[in-house]
Design an enzyme around this catalytic site. Structure first.
Site, PDB file in Angstrom:
ATOM      1  N   GLY A 159       0.627  -0.861   0.111  1.00 14.00           N
ATOM      2  CA  GLY A 159       0.105   0.269  -0.117  1.00 14.00           C
ATOM      3  C   GLY A 159       0.849   1.208  -0.130  1.00 14.00           C
ATOM      4  N   ILE A 161       2.367   2.436   2.674  1.00 12.84           N
ATOM      5  CA  ILE A 161       3.857   3.028   3.333  1.00 12.84           C
ATOM      6  C   ILE A 161       4.588   1.422   2.306  1.00 12.84           C
ATOM      7  CG2 ILE A 161       5.159   1.988   5.230  1.00 12.84           C
ATOM      8  CD1 ILE A 161       2.746   3.435   6.350  1.00 12.84           C
ATOM      9  N   SER A 180       0.319  -8.726  -1.912  1.00  8.80           N
ATOM     10  CA  SER A 180       0.022  -8.200  -1.040  1.00  8.80           C
ATOM     11  C   SER A 180      -1.591  -9.036  -1.442  1.00  8.80           C
ATOM     12  CB  SER A 180      -0.159  -6.663  -1.508  1.00  8.80           C
ATOM     13  OG  SER A 180      -0.515  -5.489  -0.735  1.00  8.80           O
ATOM     14  N   ARG A 181      -2.469  -8.087  -0.492  1.00 10.46           N
ATOM     15  CA  ARG A 181      -3.472  -8.733  -0.658  1.00 10.46           C
ATOM     16  C   ARG A 181      -5.061  -8.163  -2.537  1.00 10.46           C
ATOM     17  NH1 ARG A 181      -8.216  -6.005   2.823  1.00 10.46           N
ATOM     18  NH2 ARG A 181      -7.869  -4.268   2.314  1.00 10.46           N
ATOM     19  N   THR A 182      -3.670  -7.237  -3.292  1.00 12.87           N
ATOM     20  CA  THR A 182      -4.263  -7.348  -4.343  1.00 12.87           C
ATOM     21  C   THR A 182      -3.456  -6.845  -5.060  1.00 12.87           C
ATOM     22  OG1 THR A 182      -5.481  -5.210  -4.011  1.00 12.87           O
ATOM     23  CG2 THR A 182      -6.967  -6.897  -4.257  1.00 12.87           C
ATOM     24  N   ARG A 241       2.381  -3.966  12.595  1.00 14.29           N
ATOM     25  CA  ARG A 241       1.866  -4.097  14.380  1.00 14.29           C
ATOM     26  C   ARG A 241       2.584  -5.175  14.229  1.00 14.29           C
ATOM     27  NH1 ARG A 241       0.603   0.172  14.062  1.00 14.29           N
ATOM     28  NH2 ARG A 241      -1.404   1.264  14.441  1.00 14.29           N
ATOM     29  N   GLU A 270       2.140  -2.995  23.875  1.00 17.41           N
ATOM     30  CA  GLU A 270       3.030  -1.763  24.004  1.00 17.41           C
ATOM     31  C   GLU A 270       2.823  -0.791  25.319  1.00 17.41           C
ATOM     32  OE1 GLU A 270       3.212   0.509  20.127  1.00 17.41           O
ATOM     33  OE2 GLU A 270       3.782  -1.998  19.123  1.00 17.41           O
ATOM     34  N   HIS A 288       7.543   1.915  18.919  1.00 12.82           N
ATOM     35  CA  HIS A 288       7.064   2.589  17.690  1.00 12.82           C
ATOM     36  C   HIS A 288       6.637   3.809  17.786  1.00 12.82           C
ATOM     37  CE1 HIS A 288       2.089   1.510  16.530  1.00 12.82           C
ATOM     38  NE2 HIS A 288       3.110   2.661  15.722  1.00 12.82           N
ATOM     39  N   ILE A 289       7.988   4.406  17.323  1.00 12.34           N
ATOM     40  CA  ILE A 289       8.018   5.537  16.075  1.00 12.34           C
ATOM     41  C   ILE A 289       8.049   6.214  15.146  1.00 12.34           C
ATOM     42  CG2 ILE A 289       9.666   6.414  18.300  1.00 12.34           C
ATOM     43  CD1 ILE A 289      11.933   5.945  16.616  1.00 12.34           C
ATOM     44  N   GLY A 290       7.830   4.674  14.461  1.00 12.25           N
ATOM     45  CA  GLY A 290       7.913   5.104  12.937  1.00 12.25           C
ATOM     46  C   GLY A 290       7.181   6.196  12.362  1.00 12.25           C
TER      47      GLY A 290
END
Ligand code: NAP
Ligand code: GLV
Ligand code: GLV
Length: 334
Positions: A159, A161, A180-182, A241, A270, A288-290
C-alpha cells in the site's frame, strides 16, 4: 453551541488551534494513557472523539457514548477501533493516511540498515570504551554485517508505506518482490517490482519488510512456518503492528539462526519488555516511532482537524475509513 470533542492526548498545537474554531475542546494532558474507566466517563457527553492507537474503542465504549458522531483517529492504523460497531451506530471514523507515509518508510529503512550493519551494537562498542580497551583500530573481520546494495527486498503489504519502501529500495539497487492482498500493476511498473506469493517472497528475499494493517487475516501472518522459509542470512523488519508476527517463534528463529536479524518498531504489547528478546545482539528495537517526526506529527494533527471540521460543516470528511456510514447517517451534528 459548539459540539464537544475530547482529545485523548496532547497532539501538536497546529491541530488543536484549528479544531477550536469549530469545537469546544478538552484535551487529556497526562503523558500516560487515559485510564479506561476515566475514558468511559468522558465519552458520556461528547459529540466527537480524537483517539490514539492505545485506546480500545469497542462496543462497551460506544454504548456509553450516545451523542458520539465522529471518531478521528490520530494514526493511519485503526485496529483499536471496532469499525463494524461504529458503522452500525452511524458513527464516522477517520484516520491519518499519507501524511506519515514517508516518515514511516524512512524509519523502516533505518531499521533495515541498522540491523544489517549492526549499527546499535557498534555504537555500544565505541561508547562503552570496549573499542579502546580491545586496542584494535581496524580489523578485516571486525563487525561484519550484511550487504544491502543490490540485494532482494520482499515487501509484504504493498500500500502507501509498502510502495514508499520500494522507492527507497530502488535507490539501493535492490530487486523488489512484493506480496499483497491485491495486485498493483501500475505501481509494479513504476517501481520495477514483482508480484509473488508469500512463500516465494519469504524464500527469495534478503530483507523482508512488513506493511500490512493488523486484521484477523494478518494476525501472526509471520510465524514458525514462515520464518523457517526465510534465508538464514535474511533480516525481518516490522513497522506494521506487533501482532503480525508471532513473537515466540521470532525469538526462537533469532536464537537458533533460522534468520540473521530483526528490526522492530512494534510489539505484541506496548509498552514492551522481554528479557529474552532484548538479550539478543541481532535485533534493533524502537518504541513505535514510525511516524515520529515533527513534520509527520503536525501533518497528522492537521488532518485530524480537517476531518473534524468537514464533518462539523456537514461534509464528508476527507479521510473517512467507514465509507458505508454515509448511507446510515448524514455528516454533521443536527
Ligand atoms: P495501506 O495503504 O492501507 O497499505 C496496506 C496494504 O496491505 C494494502 O496494500 C492492503 O491491500 C494490504 N493488505 C491488507 N490486508 C492484507 C492481507 N491480509 N494480506 C496481504 N496484504 C494485505 O496502509 P499504509 O498507510 O501503508 O499503512 C500500513 C500499516 O502500517 C498501518 O495499518 C499501520 O498498522 C502501520 N503503521 C505503523 C506505523 C508506525 O509507527 N510503526 C506508522 C504508520 C503505519 P489492499 O491494497 O488490497 O487494500
Ligand atoms: C501508527 O502506528 C499508525 O498507524 O499511524
Ligand atoms: C576503510 O576505512 C578503508 O579505507 O577501506
Amino acid at each position: 453551541m459548539k459540539p464537544k470533542v475530547f482529545i485523548t492526548r496532547q497532539i501538536p498545537d497546529n491541530g488543536i488551534r484549528l479544531i477550536q474554531k469549530y469545537y469546544e475542546v478538552e484535551v487529556w494532558k497526562d503523558k500516560k494513557e487515559i485510564p479506561r474507566k476515566v475514558l468511559l466517563e468522558k465519552v458520556k457527553d461528547v459529540d466527537a472523539l480524537v483517539t490514539l492507537l492505545s485506546e480500545k474503542v469497542d462496543e462497551e465504549l460506544l454504548e456509553r457514548a450516545p451523542k458520539l458522531r465522529i471518531i478521528a483517529q490520530y494514526a493511519v492504523g485503526y485496529d483499536n477501533i471496532d469499525i463494524e460497531e461504529a458503522t452500525k451506530r452511524g458513527i464516522y471514523v477517520t484516520n491519518t493516511p499519507d501524511v506519515l507515509t514517508e516518515a514511516t518508510a524512512d524509519l523502516a529503512f533505518a531499521l533495515l540498515l541498522a540491523t544489517a550493519r549492526r549499527l546499535v551494537e557498534a555504537d555500544a562498542f565505541v561508547r562503552s570504551g570496549e573499542w579502546k580497551r580491545k586496542g584494535i583500530a581496524w580489523h578485516p573481520l571486525m563487525f561484519l554485517g550484511h550487504d544491502i546494495y543490490g540485494k532482494t527486498i520482499g515487501i509484504i503489504g504493498f500500500g502507501r508505506i509498502g510502495q514508499a519502501i520500494a522507492r527507497r529500495a530502488k535507490g539501493f539497487g535492490m530487486k523488489i518482490l512484493y506480496y499483497s492482498r491485491t495486485r498493483k500493476e501500475e505501481a509494479e511498473k513504476e517501481l520495477d517490482a514483482k508480484f509473488v506469493d508469500l512463500e516465494t517472497l519469504l524464500k527469495e528475499s534478503d530483507f523482508v519488510s512488513l506493511h500490512v494493517p493488523l486484521t484477523k487475516e494478518t494476525y501472526h501472518l509471520i510465524g514458525k512456518r514462515e520464518l523457517r522459509l526465510m534465508k538464514s542470512t535474511a533480516i525481518l523488519v516490522n513497522t506494521a503492528r506487533g501482532k503480525v508476527i508471532d513473537t515466540k517463534a521470532l525469538i526462537k528463529a533469532l536464537k537458533e539462526g533460522w534468520i540473521a536479524g530483526a528490526g522492530l518498531d512494534v510489539f505484541e504489547e506496548e509498552p514492551y519488555y522481554n528479557e529474552e528478546l532484548f538479550s539478543l545482539d541481532n535485533v534493533v528495537l524502537a518504541p513505535h516511532i514510525g511516524s515520529a517526526t515533527y513534520g509527520a506529527r503536525e501533518g497528522m494533527a492537521e488532518l485530524v482537524a480537517k476531518n473534524l471540521i468537514a464533518f462539523a460543516k456537514g461534509e464528508i470528511p476527507p479521510t473517512l475509513v467507514n465509507k458505508e456510514v454515509v448511507k446510515i447517517r448524514k455528516p454533521g451534528f443536527e
